[in-house]
Scaffold this motif. Structure first.
Motif, PDB file in Angstrom:
ATOM      1  N   SER A 145       6.726  10.339   3.769  1.00  0.00           N
ATOM      2  CA  SER A 145       7.145   9.146   4.507  1.00  0.00           C
ATOM      3  C   SER A 145       6.049   8.576   5.383  1.00  0.00           C
ATOM      4  CB  SER A 145       8.370   9.478   5.366  1.00  0.00           C
ATOM      5  OG  SER A 145       8.042  10.447   6.344  1.00  0.00           O
ATOM      6  N   SER A 148       3.912   5.158   4.798  1.00  0.00           N
ATOM      7  CA  SER A 148       4.336   3.795   5.143  1.00  0.00           C
ATOM      8  C   SER A 148       3.859   3.382   6.529  1.00  0.00           C
ATOM      9  CB  SER A 148       5.862   3.691   5.089  1.00  0.00           C
ATOM     10  OG  SER A 148       6.459   4.512   6.091  1.00  0.00           O
ATOM     11  N   VAL A 179       7.862  -2.638   0.641  1.00  0.00           N
ATOM     12  CA  VAL A 179       7.879  -1.931  -0.639  1.00  0.00           C
ATOM     13  C   VAL A 179       7.530  -0.454  -0.460  1.00  0.00           C
ATOM     14  CG1 VAL A 179       6.742  -1.740  -2.891  1.00  0.00           C
ATOM     15  CG2 VAL A 179       7.381  -3.988  -2.011  1.00  0.00           C
ATOM     16  N   VAL A 180       6.441  -0.180   0.276  1.00  0.00           N
ATOM     17  CA  VAL A 180       6.007   1.205   0.458  1.00  0.00           C
ATOM     18  C   VAL A 180       7.031   1.987   1.284  1.00  0.00           C
ATOM     19  CG1 VAL A 180       4.239   2.698   1.468  1.00  0.00           C
ATOM     20  CG2 VAL A 180       3.571   0.637   0.226  1.00  0.00           C
ATOM     21  N   LEU A 183       9.791   2.915  -0.996  1.00  0.00           N
ATOM     22  CA  LEU A 183       9.416   3.920  -1.993  1.00  0.00           C
ATOM     23  C   LEU A 183       9.312   5.321  -1.402  1.00  0.00           C
ATOM     24  CD1 LEU A 183       6.712   2.007  -4.081  1.00  0.00           C
ATOM     25  CD2 LEU A 183       9.055   2.551  -4.766  1.00  0.00           C
ATOM     26  N   VAL A 184       8.686   5.436  -0.219  1.00  0.00           N
ATOM     27  CA  VAL A 184       8.408   6.780   0.321  1.00  0.00           C
ATOM     28  C   VAL A 184       9.483   7.291   1.271  1.00  0.00           C
ATOM     29  CG1 VAL A 184       5.926   6.401   0.085  1.00  0.00           C
ATOM     30  CG2 VAL A 184       7.024   5.941   2.285  1.00  0.00           C
ATOM     31  N   ALA A 187      13.712   5.460  -1.584  1.00  0.00           N
ATOM     32  CA  ALA A 187      13.831   5.731  -3.021  1.00  0.00           C
ATOM     33  C   ALA A 187      13.735   7.218  -3.347  1.00  0.00           C
ATOM     34  CB  ALA A 187      12.758   4.966  -3.788  1.00  0.00           C
ATOM     35  N   VAL A 188      13.051   7.984  -2.494  1.00  0.00           N
ATOM     36  CA  VAL A 188      12.894   9.421  -2.747  1.00  0.00           C
ATOM     37  C   VAL A 188      14.116  10.237  -2.324  1.00  0.00           C
ATOM     38  CG1 VAL A 188      10.382   9.320  -2.550  1.00  0.00           C
ATOM     39  CG2 VAL A 188      11.761   9.791  -0.510  1.00  0.00           C
TER      40      VAL A 188
END
Length: 268
Positions: A145, A148, A179-180, A183-184, A187-188
């Motif tokens: 995480s 980001s 977005v980042v 994702l981190v 989304a994980v």
């Protein structure tokens, strides 16, 4: 906690303090003329965010390395060899302690209850990693995480330097940050919690004991709730930046009548 981990935590705490009070002011003054024009409270936060970015890059990249190359941790996520993970976690614990001290000293201008909750939850869970060497895969996974954080800090730098919201750099960073961050941190979540649930009831999970189990699960739930709240705020901010930039661009085209570019000036 072994002497090595205690030394790393202490060194991390001292190192980040030196970066905050000595290195950041010198480097920032050389790189940005706008830094010297900031009021004292903004200077403190600027230096704090510089340290935050450095920490995020160190532990975030180290985290990816461990996930890719540490076979022992990947093979046994609960009790695998935690040596490299302990090093990464110790760096983070030193940073978290430094940041808590900084927040306490500047609470009137920098205090944030969300960050305090985040830091305390992380320290509570990471304490088990450092003292017992448990859950190395999961502890390291959480550090993804941090990747980001540089984008979040960069958004603040642009704002305090009074870059227009429609500036291409501001818009690009806002989109990248959203977005980042997703994702981190968001989304994980399914992958992470799938791995967590897969350990329930196994001998490795039972061996942890109730204290470590509670520290692990409760801290992860708290951190993910905070991440969802932050994701919501970031998404709203990104939407305002994109729609604001689009609206200004359309107005400029209409007023020019010739499709000319709308030029945004910024200070540095």
């Amino acid at each position: 906690m072994a002497m090595r981990e205690l030394t790393v935590v202490t060194g991390s705490f001292v190192g980040f303090q030196l970066l905050y009070s000595g290195v950041s002011p010198l480097l920032s003054s050389a790189l940005s003329e706008g830094y010297g024009r900031l009021p004292p409270n903004k200077l403190n936060e600027w230096n704090s965010r510089t340290v935050s970015t450095v920490h995020a890059l160190i532990v975030g990249l180290f985290c990816l390395y461990i996930l890719r190359y540490d076979d022992a941790v990947n093979a046994d996520p609960v009790w695998g060899d935690p040596n490299m993970v302990k090093l990464n976690v110790a760096i983070t614990c030193g940073y978290l302690l430094y940041d808590l001290v900084l927040l306490a000293r500047n609470w009137s201008t920098m205090g944030d209850s969300f960050f305090v909750c985040h830091h305390l939850a992380a320290l509570y869970a990471y304490g088990y990693v450092l003292t017992r060497g448990v859950l190395p895969y999961f502890a390291n996974f959480r550090l993804i995480s941090e990747l980001s954080t540089p984008f979040v800090n960069q958004r603040w730098f642009y704002e305090v330097l009074q870059y227009p919201r429609g500036d291409r750099l501001v818009v690009a960073n806002g989109i990248a940050m959203t977005v980042v961050f997703f994702l981190v941190r968001i989304a994980v979540m399914p992958t992470y919690w799938e791995s967590v649930f897969a350990t329930f009831g196994t001998p490795a999970f039972v061996r942890l004991g109730l204290g470590a189990q509670v520290a692990w699960i409760v801290s992860c739930v708290c951190l993910d709730v905070l991440n969802i709240v932050w994701m919501y705020k970031i998404t709203r901010g990104c939407y305002r930046v994109i729609t604001g930039a689009s609206g200004r661009k359309n107005k400029a085209k209409a007023s020019n009548g010739d499709g000319g570019k709308h030029i945004n000036n910024h200070t540095d």
